[in-house]
Design a protein around this motif. Sequence first.
Motif: not given
Lengths: 579, 234, 125
Positions: B104-107, B135-138, B140-147, B174-178
């Motif tokens: 996972t990657t911290d976007l 916007t203050g929320d944590r 978004p982590q994405v399920q994708c290797p950082p590279m 952002g992590a809005a919607e989907d």
Amino acid sequence: MRAVATVFKTILRHSFKDLHGSEDILSPERYVSLRRKIVGLMAVVAVVPLLLMAAINYHEYRAALGREIQNPLRILLSKTKNSFELFLAERTSTVSFIASAYPFEELAQEKNLKHIFTVMTQVFDGFVDLGLIDENGVQVSYAGPYPLAGKHYAEQSWFSQVMIRGTYISDVFMGYRHFPHMIIAVRHMDESGKNWVVRATIDTTRFDRLIAAMSLEPDSDAFLLNKEGILQTTSNYYGKVLERLPIPMPTQSYEARLVETQDQRGEDIYLAYSYFPESDFVLMAVKPRGSALKTWYMVKGDLLFIFVLGVMAIFLVVYKMTDLLIQRMRESEERRELAFRQVEHAQKLSSIGRLAAGVAHEINNPLAAINEKAGLMKDLLGLRPDFPDRERFITLADAILKSIRRCRDITHRMLGFARRMDVSYEELDINEVLTDTLSFLDQEAKHRGVTIVRELDESLPRIKSDRGQLQQVFLNILNNALAAVPDDGRIEVKTGEGVPDSLVISFQDNGCGMSQDTLEHVFEPFFTTKKGTGTGLGLSITYGIIKKLGGDIAVTSKQGDGTLFTVYLPKTARKEAAS
Amino acid sequence: MGVSGENTKQGMRDAAFMGAVTASITHEMQNVLAIIQQSAGLMGDLLHASRMESLKSLGFRKGFQYHDKFSTLIAAIGEQVERGSNLSEGLNRLAHVPDSPAETTDLRSATGLLFSLIGRIARKKRIAFVLESGTGDRAPQVQCPPMQALMALYGVAQALIEVLSGCTVQVAVGAAEDDPHVDFILPEGGAGSPPVILPASLVDAQGAGTPCATSLGDRIRLRFPPCPAVAAGG
Amino acid sequence: MERKDWNVLLVDDEREFVTTLSERLGLRGIHSRVVFDGESALREVAENPPHLVVLDVMLPGMRGLEVLRGIKAGFPNVKVILLTGHGTTKNGIEGMKLGAFDYMIKPLDIDVLIEKMTEAVGGRR
């Protein structure tokens, strides 16, 4: 023929469209379906002619065999028929001779007639009696075992027939003698126009003997009939004398003829027959087909066995061949796919490299600024020889300037690594290039506990070559070595002079080594071991660079013992390479 | 999945090697920059000491004529070292990205790293990427290797740098919607610019876990679809 | 021509770098003007055509090579030395094709730069 070819082509194209269809890699399911199609098609192509040939053979052979059975039967039949005809002709001519050799008066005397009859029976067997009948149908005299003298025949049909036709041969009948016999009657007319008829009765048991002379096999049968289909001799299977033949009469033919038909029991038979031209008789011989074709059935069994065996062999071979074909195809597909992947991968890698290289060079900008600042300080110091700390300041400024140069070298090295530079020849100390390259890997080696042993010949002459390209070569080889050795492994790097006029750089590792097969392909583009750690391009690029630089590269390896890469570089660059 | 998984793994391994080399280079770079920094620092100290001495001597000893000039120069060197250091550090972080075993990657941090690296390249085209503060929320982590995430971001940024010039691009994570996504909001004035040509590998990207870029008129959205079954290994 | 008569224009967006360089050149008797972007460079060249332009290839906005093309179009006699931060020789070679006198890779050695400048101003190339 052309239509067939077209159809075939269509089938082929249809069947193998999987092969041309798309650029996609064939999925395992498609391989299975493809194999099924190939096996099916090849089997059909191979089996259909075989089947056709077998069928033709079957019929040909059967016909030939049939002929072989039929011909002897036909010949036997016509021989027997001849015997019958001869028999009848002899008897008829005997009777005819008696009728013409003696005048009526002489024959009319029973004593004379009996004498003639006695002589006749001595020469020809089968005569039962002999009688003289005048033109009114009255039996004038009679020689024989029955009291028939004075009997009137005028009303009987045979009498009128003989009076008209001159001779008459009757069917077999029982009559009042109660055994099967026949009569032969001959009319004679003397000079005065007086007619008389000599009539002889013949015992037809003689016929049985003629038939027995055919010496037929036990399941076969032969018999005489009249044209109405009434048996004239007793048959083994088809009734007694004077019974009707249960088989319909075949068409009339005076030649021996053979038909395949069925008898009343539904059995398949060969029926050979011949009509008699001189009389109302028909001779017939019957042979059941079953027995005649016994050998044929045996042959048929063999044929079937061979056919099945052949088909099985075809299927086996086709299957194996298809298997091989599919496997080859699969391998090449996989190789192609691997190549695609490698190219794609190389592109991806280069994009990472581009980012890194681009950023690395950004560092040059602050460095350039620092360079100028330090340079300016040095310049200013040069203007103030009285400044007490001048020397120390100059030393420090020089340290900064030197560091800048070092930084620049680092970024340039990074460039040489991250992308391939234009070939540029310069005088190089191979040991230095090697040490430089090794410094990239120190961290990784240290991290994994790999010992890198350097045995560098310090007396090596400087050579003209391309630094960036050489670094890439060394990196590729060392990367391979690092991937091959276990943690705590060992890599030995040696330099030295070789003959003739070359530098030798060797890289020995104590890693997993390579199989003979791998060794043979190791410099091929896109070759990589399945679980390989190389990019698949690395060693082919390495090979290409070394060749471009006018050198050579060799590899020896033993599985489990490690690998030795040896790079040879010319001391003097080749003309075309140097230009 | 197995094939591409193997492929990805292979790519990661090579990237890791590449990273190891880059890391070693940046490490060296840091050392050299430290030498420069120390040398300049020492010069500053000496300058200061000489000034003190000159003051102490009450004018008997003449002050260094270029004292102020040198102070400025030394300060400037310090700044430039700082700048080089930042770049080197960014590069070092980039080099270590492939090492990360994370799936996972911290976007936000990936985006931050990228712009710290390519900021100047963009500035050459007078493009400023401005990362909107969250916007203050944590994050978004994405399920994708950082590279892979980084390369995808780089791909879009490069496409923008290619066609844009003299503008500011707002970047919003952002992590809005989907799905989690990064929006590159095009400037209003940038409408006249030639159309952005996104890398084909990002536009055609399909399947779980693969970043996918789409043009939404006023912005380019890089989506990171969550993948239910992350490829094993890596 | 004497060094002091040279008319040199330095073009680079790295202010710290280019101002210091200008100052150092001044200490060596070379007068130089400094601009920080391509547009200003072209304006400056048009107003007062220099003998020599030292031009960074990577400029914000107008690319260095475009500036070079502009200078060469209007003032073919103006010599241009290219500077590049990126170690690729690609930009440099491209620049040479466009008529640049030479190219140098940053960070640069001021003595080498002056050598090249001397060559460019006095040389026949």
